[in-house]
Design an enzyme around this catalytic site. Structure first.
Site, PDB file in Angstrom:
ATOM      1  N   LYS A 104       0.845  -1.199   0.000  1.00 15.41           N
ATOM      2  CA  LYS A 104       0.000   0.000   0.000  1.00 15.41           C
ATOM      3  C   LYS A 104       0.876   1.244   0.000  1.00 15.41           C
ATOM      4  O   LYS A 104       1.926   1.273   0.646  1.00 15.41           O
ATOM      5  CB  LYS A 104      -0.906  -0.031   1.232  1.00 15.41           C
ATOM      6  CG  LYS A 104      -1.955   1.075   1.285  1.00 15.41           C
ATOM      7  CD  LYS A 104      -2.861   0.917   2.502  1.00 15.41           C
ATOM      8  CE  LYS A 104      -3.924   1.994   2.584  1.00 15.41           C
ATOM      9  NZ  LYS A 104      -4.823   1.806   3.763  1.00 15.41           N
TER      10      LYS A 104
ATOM     11  N   SER B 258      -9.731   1.800   2.836  1.00 20.24           N
ATOM     12  CA  SER B 258      -8.850   2.555   1.962  1.00 20.24           C
ATOM     13  C   SER B 258      -7.802   1.688   1.248  1.00 20.24           C
ATOM     14  O   SER B 258      -7.221   2.132   0.268  1.00 20.24           O
ATOM     15  CB  SER B 258      -8.112   3.642   2.760  1.00 20.24           C
ATOM     16  OG  SER B 258      -7.304   3.070   3.766  1.00 20.24           O
TER      17      SER B 258
ATOM     18  N   SER C 164      -9.926  -0.563   7.033  1.00 18.69           N
ATOM     19  CA  SER C 164      -9.359  -0.427   5.691  1.00 18.69           C
ATOM     20  C   SER C 164      -8.643  -1.645   5.121  1.00 18.69           C
ATOM     21  O   SER C 164      -8.283  -1.638   3.943  1.00 18.69           O
ATOM     22  CB  SER C 164      -8.396   0.760   5.649  1.00 18.69           C
ATOM     23  OG  SER C 164      -9.132   1.936   5.487  1.00 18.69           O
TER      24      SER C 164
HETATM   25  N1  GLN Z   1     -13.246   4.139   6.088  1.00 19.01           N
HETATM   26  C1  GLN Z   1     -12.658   4.562   7.317  1.00 19.01           C
HETATM   27  C2  GLN Z   1     -12.236   6.011   7.204  1.00 19.01           C
HETATM   28  O1  GLN Z   1     -12.561   6.589   6.220  1.00 19.01           O
HETATM   29  C3  GLN Z   1     -11.509   3.688   7.681  1.00 19.01           C
HETATM   30  C4  GLN Z   1     -10.247   4.078   7.004  1.00 19.01           C
HETATM   31  C5  GLN Z   1      -9.071   3.245   7.427  1.00 19.01           C
HETATM   32  O2  GLN Z   1      -9.216   2.212   8.094  1.00 19.01           O
HETATM   33  N2  GLN Z   1      -7.903   3.713   7.069  1.00 19.01           N
HETATM   34  O3  GLN Z   1     -11.608   6.566   8.058  1.00 19.01           O
END
Ligand code: GLN
Length: 452
Positions: free
Chosen positions: A58, A133, A157
């Site tokens: 990532k 994400s 995420s």
């Molecule tokens: N969807 C969640 C957010 O927007 C989780 C994001 C994540 O785990 N990095 O913060």
């Protein structure tokens, strides 16, 4: 098969599929091939745990000399001068990093639509999001471009994109995997973990990346068990609590059905299950968005146009340099969170928002502590629905935030959880979330492995 052949197959698959999928932001083709040839030539007598396996990373995990952008314009020119601990560990385990994967900017989002560079599409249906994400990390594994990938999980995420893309995603216990070299979003929640095709691979990758690191002050100094040895297939007598609140309002009936079927499978394997309540679940999203945004507003203060990334041109003075660089460098969701977090932390509001959220976080954690007095594992869906259509939730951040209702409480509690595929709903993959006690990844993996 030589390592070179593996790497070439991965690169070929990427050039065949990635114009459609859009998982990769940066390819390390030359570096990967050179490494592969070296490995083949030296014919390593002692092979690392992940010997020769093509991997994706990532793009918020720093890689020496390999561009690391966090999918942000701000870091569009950033070439790190060191490797994250997990990247060092991948090297030690002898996997081959093929490239860097798309994500929501600074890991803020759940669909990859917040990437400032490109969309990533779900390999199951390219009109749909891969989740996020770590959407690039999930899509690349699902599309067979790499053997495994690393993602990061702050509020879901790793698990949610794994669920949407029909693969396995593991968020380890907070502190099990070093965050050194992970660009911080919300430091008290961020964890790195593997995205893989199956549970056995997940155990292998976790084995390679887990462990104490003195460069990360929140890294736990615990003994790392043999995770693959835990995959015995035997889950007789295991006590499973089914999170009632994760199967309530807002859940797609077909997703619920798949979860109920999974429970039958567990039963047939000799486990026992019962409903359990996690009563503070309703407060988790509000709590998370206050805490995560507060931490983000502090962490992202380092991006000022001076030290990292892109610097705005022709500033009138220093303050203007900060302002211009940040206005141009950050996308809209990142700005929203910085503003939210700065507000929650400001004097006069701190007690009402940030402090209150910290107190509620403790209550949420206690829900899990209490449930784990009676159960070995807690299960539920990973997400309330399957992958949604690209564009469907853009402009509606609240709906977008609600997708994380089943993953966020787990992050706030700091406990480990895996998402494993548990069938389809209207042709799209559904994820089953298996949640464990702190540092009990072995039981989580054992149950997931017996189930899959
Ligand atoms: N969807 C969640 C957010 O927007 C989780 C994001 C994540 O785990 N990095 O913060």
């Amino acid at each position: 098969l030589s390592v070179q052949e593996l790497v070439e197959a991965s690169v070929a698959r990427i050039s065949e599929t990635d114009t459609k999928i859009g998982a990769f932001l940066t390819l390390n083709e030359e570096g990967a091939l050179a490494q592969a040839k070296d490995m083949d030539a030296s014919g390593a007598a002692e092979r690392g745990l992940l010997y020769g396996l093509p991997a994706g990373v990532k793009d918020n995990i720093v890689t020496e000399g390999l561009r690391t952008t966090c999918a942000s314009q701000f870091l569009s020119n950033y070439d790190p001068i060191y490797d994250a601990t997990v990247v060092e560990k991948l090297k030690a385990a002898q996997s081959v990093t093929i490239g860097k994967l798309n994500m929501d900017e600074f890991a803020m989002g759940g669909s990859n639509e917040n990437s400032s560079f490109q969309l990533t599409r779900n390999p199951w249906d390219t009109d749909r999001v891969p989740g996020g994400s770590s959407g690039g990390s999930a899509a690349s594994v699902a599309a067979g471009q790499v053997y495994f990938s690393l993602g990061s999980d702050t509020g879901g995420s790793i698990r949610q994109p794994a669920a949407y893309c029909g693969i396995v995603g593991l968020k380890p216990t907070y502190g099990l995997v070093s965050r050194y070299g992970l660009v911080a979003f919300a430091s008290s929640l961020d964890q790195i973990g593997p995205l893989t095709k199956n549970v056995e691979d997940s155990a292998y990758v976790l084995q390679a990346i887990a462990g104490h690191d003195k460069r990360d002050t929140t890294s736990a100094n615990v003994e790392i068990p043999d995770y693959t040895a835990a995959l015995t297939g035997d889950i007789k007598g295991l006590r499973i609590g089914v999170a009632k609140e994760y199967l309530g309002e807002g859940i797609d009936p077909q997703v619920k059905e798949r979860v109920m079927e999974a429970l039958k499978t567990f039963e047939s394997l000799g486990a026992v299950w019962e409903e359990v309540s996690l009563p503070h679940t309703d407060y988790a999203i509000a709590t998370y968005y206050l805490l995560a945004s507060s931490e983000a507003s502090s962490n992202l203060a380092r991006f000022d146009g001076v030290r990292y990334g892109v610097r705005a041109e022709d500033p009138a003075n220093l303050l203007d340099l900060y302002k211009k660089s940040r206005s141009e460098g950050f996308g809209p969701e990142v700005k929203r969170r910085i503003m939210l977090g700065t507000y929650a932390l400001s004097s006069g509001y701190y007690d009402a928002y940030y402090k209150k959220a910290q107190q509620v976080r403790t209550l949420i954690k206690r829900d899990f502590d209490q449930a784990f007095e009676r159960f070995d594992l807690i299960v539920g869906p990973t997400a309330p629905t399957t992958a949604f259509r690209i564009g469907e939730q853009v402009g509606d951040p609240l709906t977008m935030y609600l997708n994380d209702i089943c993953t966020i409480p787990v992050s706030l509690a700091g406990v480990p959880a895996i998402s494993v595929p548990c069938g389809l709903a209207d042709g799209l993959p559904v994820g089953l979330q298996i949640i464990g006690k702190p540092f009990d990844e072995s039981t989580v993996l054992r149950a997931a492995h017996a189930f899959e």
